[in-house]
Scaffold this motif. Structure first.
Motif, PDB file in Angstrom:
ATOM      1  N   LEU A 120       0.832  -1.201   0.000  1.00  0.00           N
ATOM      2  CA  LEU A 120       0.000   0.000   0.000  1.00  0.00           C
ATOM      3  C   LEU A 120       0.873   1.260   0.000  1.00  0.00           C
ATOM      4  O   LEU A 120       0.595   2.216  -0.728  1.00  0.00           O
ATOM      5  N   GLN A 121       1.961   1.249   0.780  1.00  0.00           N
ATOM      6  CA  GLN A 121       2.898   2.377   0.774  1.00  0.00           C
ATOM      7  C   GLN A 121       3.470   2.582  -0.631  1.00  0.00           C
ATOM      8  O   GLN A 121       3.596   3.714  -1.104  1.00  0.00           O
ATOM      9  N   LEU A 122       3.808   1.491  -1.302  1.00  0.00           N
ATOM     10  CA  LEU A 122       4.341   1.582  -2.663  1.00  0.00           C
ATOM     11  C   LEU A 122       3.297   2.140  -3.622  1.00  0.00           C
ATOM     12  O   LEU A 122       3.607   2.979  -4.468  1.00  0.00           O
ATOM     13  N   LEU A 123       2.063   1.684  -3.498  1.00  0.00           N
ATOM     14  CA  LEU A 123       0.996   2.178  -4.369  1.00  0.00           C
ATOM     15  C   LEU A 123       0.814   3.682  -4.185  1.00  0.00           C
ATOM     16  O   LEU A 123       0.740   4.425  -5.165  1.00  0.00           O
ATOM     17  N   VAL A 124       0.765   4.123  -2.952  1.00  0.00           N
ATOM     18  CA  VAL A 124       0.584   5.547  -2.675  1.00  0.00           C
ATOM     19  C   VAL A 124       1.762   6.353  -3.223  1.00  0.00           C
ATOM     20  O   VAL A 124       1.582   7.426  -3.804  1.00  0.00           O
ATOM     21  N   ALA A 125       2.954   5.824  -3.075  1.00  0.00           N
ATOM     22  CA  ALA A 125       4.151   6.546  -3.516  1.00  0.00           C
ATOM     23  C   ALA A 125       4.319   6.565  -5.034  1.00  0.00           C
ATOM     24  O   ALA A 125       4.857   7.519  -5.594  1.00  0.00           O
ATOM     25  N   LYS A 126       3.853   5.517  -5.718  1.00  0.00           N
ATOM     26  CA  LYS A 126       4.199   5.365  -7.118  1.00  0.00           C
ATOM     27  C   LYS A 126       3.052   5.547  -8.114  1.00  0.00           C
ATOM     28  O   LYS A 126       3.304   5.761  -9.293  1.00  0.00           O
ATOM     29  N   ALA A 127       1.809   5.452  -7.689  1.00  0.00           N
ATOM     30  CA  ALA A 127       0.690   5.556  -8.632  1.00  0.00           C
ATOM     31  C   ALA A 127       0.562   6.988  -9.149  1.00  0.00           C
ATOM     32  O   ALA A 127       0.432   7.932  -8.380  1.00  0.00           O
ATOM     33  N   LEU A 128       0.612   7.122 -10.464  1.00  0.00           N
ATOM     34  CA  LEU A 128       0.531   8.427 -11.123  1.00  0.00           C
ATOM     35  C   LEU A 128      -0.659   8.459 -12.075  1.00  0.00           C
ATOM     36  O   LEU A 128      -1.072   7.422 -12.599  1.00  0.00           O
ATOM     37  N   ASP A 129      -1.171   9.668 -12.336  1.00  0.00           N
ATOM     38  CA  ASP A 129      -2.191   9.799 -13.366  1.00  0.00           C
ATOM     39  C   ASP A 129      -1.489   9.963 -14.721  1.00  0.00           C
ATOM     40  O   ASP A 129      -0.257   9.961 -14.799  1.00  0.00           O
ATOM     41  N   ALA A 130      -2.257  10.123 -15.764  1.00  0.00           N
ATOM     42  CA  ALA A 130      -1.685  10.210 -17.116  1.00  0.00           C
ATOM     43  C   ALA A 130      -0.776  11.422 -17.290  1.00  0.00           C
ATOM     44  O   ALA A 130       0.085  11.444 -18.162  1.00  0.00           O
ATOM     45  N   ASP A 131      -0.951  12.447 -16.438  1.00  0.00           N
ATOM     46  CA  ASP A 131      -0.114  13.647 -16.511  1.00  0.00           C
ATOM     47  C   ASP A 131       1.133  13.554 -15.636  1.00  0.00           C
ATOM     48  O   ASP A 131       1.887  14.520 -15.520  1.00  0.00           O
ATOM     49  N   GLY A 132       1.321  12.399 -14.971  1.00  0.00           N
ATOM     50  CA  GLY A 132       2.497  12.212 -14.129  1.00  0.00           C
ATOM     51  C   GLY A 132       2.351  12.749 -12.720  1.00  0.00           C
ATOM     52  O   GLY A 132       3.329  12.844 -11.990  1.00  0.00           O
TER      53      GLY A 132
END
Length: 117
Positions: A63-75
């Motif tokens: 979950l920490q990784l998801l929060v840190a790394k998930a980006l939208d299409a604009d980065g």
């Protein structure tokens, strides 16, 4: 081994890493598709997430990784650390698990060509 050979090896590994954002698409429990972008995971990012998780709980690490790394299409980051409790309490576990698995294992990856279509 000479330094030049070592540098060439490191350069090859860095080039092969190809740390550019990859589109990931996950089918949610209601049938909707959820897409996000993220770069491949590095050891430093994993270590930082482990430190932030302050636990051996693999789900909290993911979950920490998801929060840190998930980006939208604009980065732009999709989530903040302040939203972790809300993600844990207000999002279906199977949907969170699917997103975390996609991030860590690469499931749901879309090639650059597929993303353009």
């Amino acid at each position: 081994m000479s330094p030049s050979v070592s540098n060439r090896a490191l350069d090859r590994l860095k080039k092969a890493a190809n740390l550019v954002p990859i589109q990931r698409i996950v089918t949610l429990s209601n049938g909707d598709e959820f897409e996000f972008w993220s770069t491949p995971l590095t050891m430093a990012e994993r270590e930082k997430a482990q430190k932030a998780a302050k636990s051996d709980d693999i789900n909290l690490l993911a979950l920490q990784l998801l929060v840190a790394k998930a980006l939208d299409a604009d980065g732009q980051r999709m989530f903040t650390a302040g939203e972790i409790a809300e993600l844990k309490n207000d999002v279906r576990d199977e949907d969170l698990q699917a997103m975390m698995v996609a991030l860590i294992t690469g499931e749901g990856n879309v090639t650059e060509q597929e993303a353009k279509n």
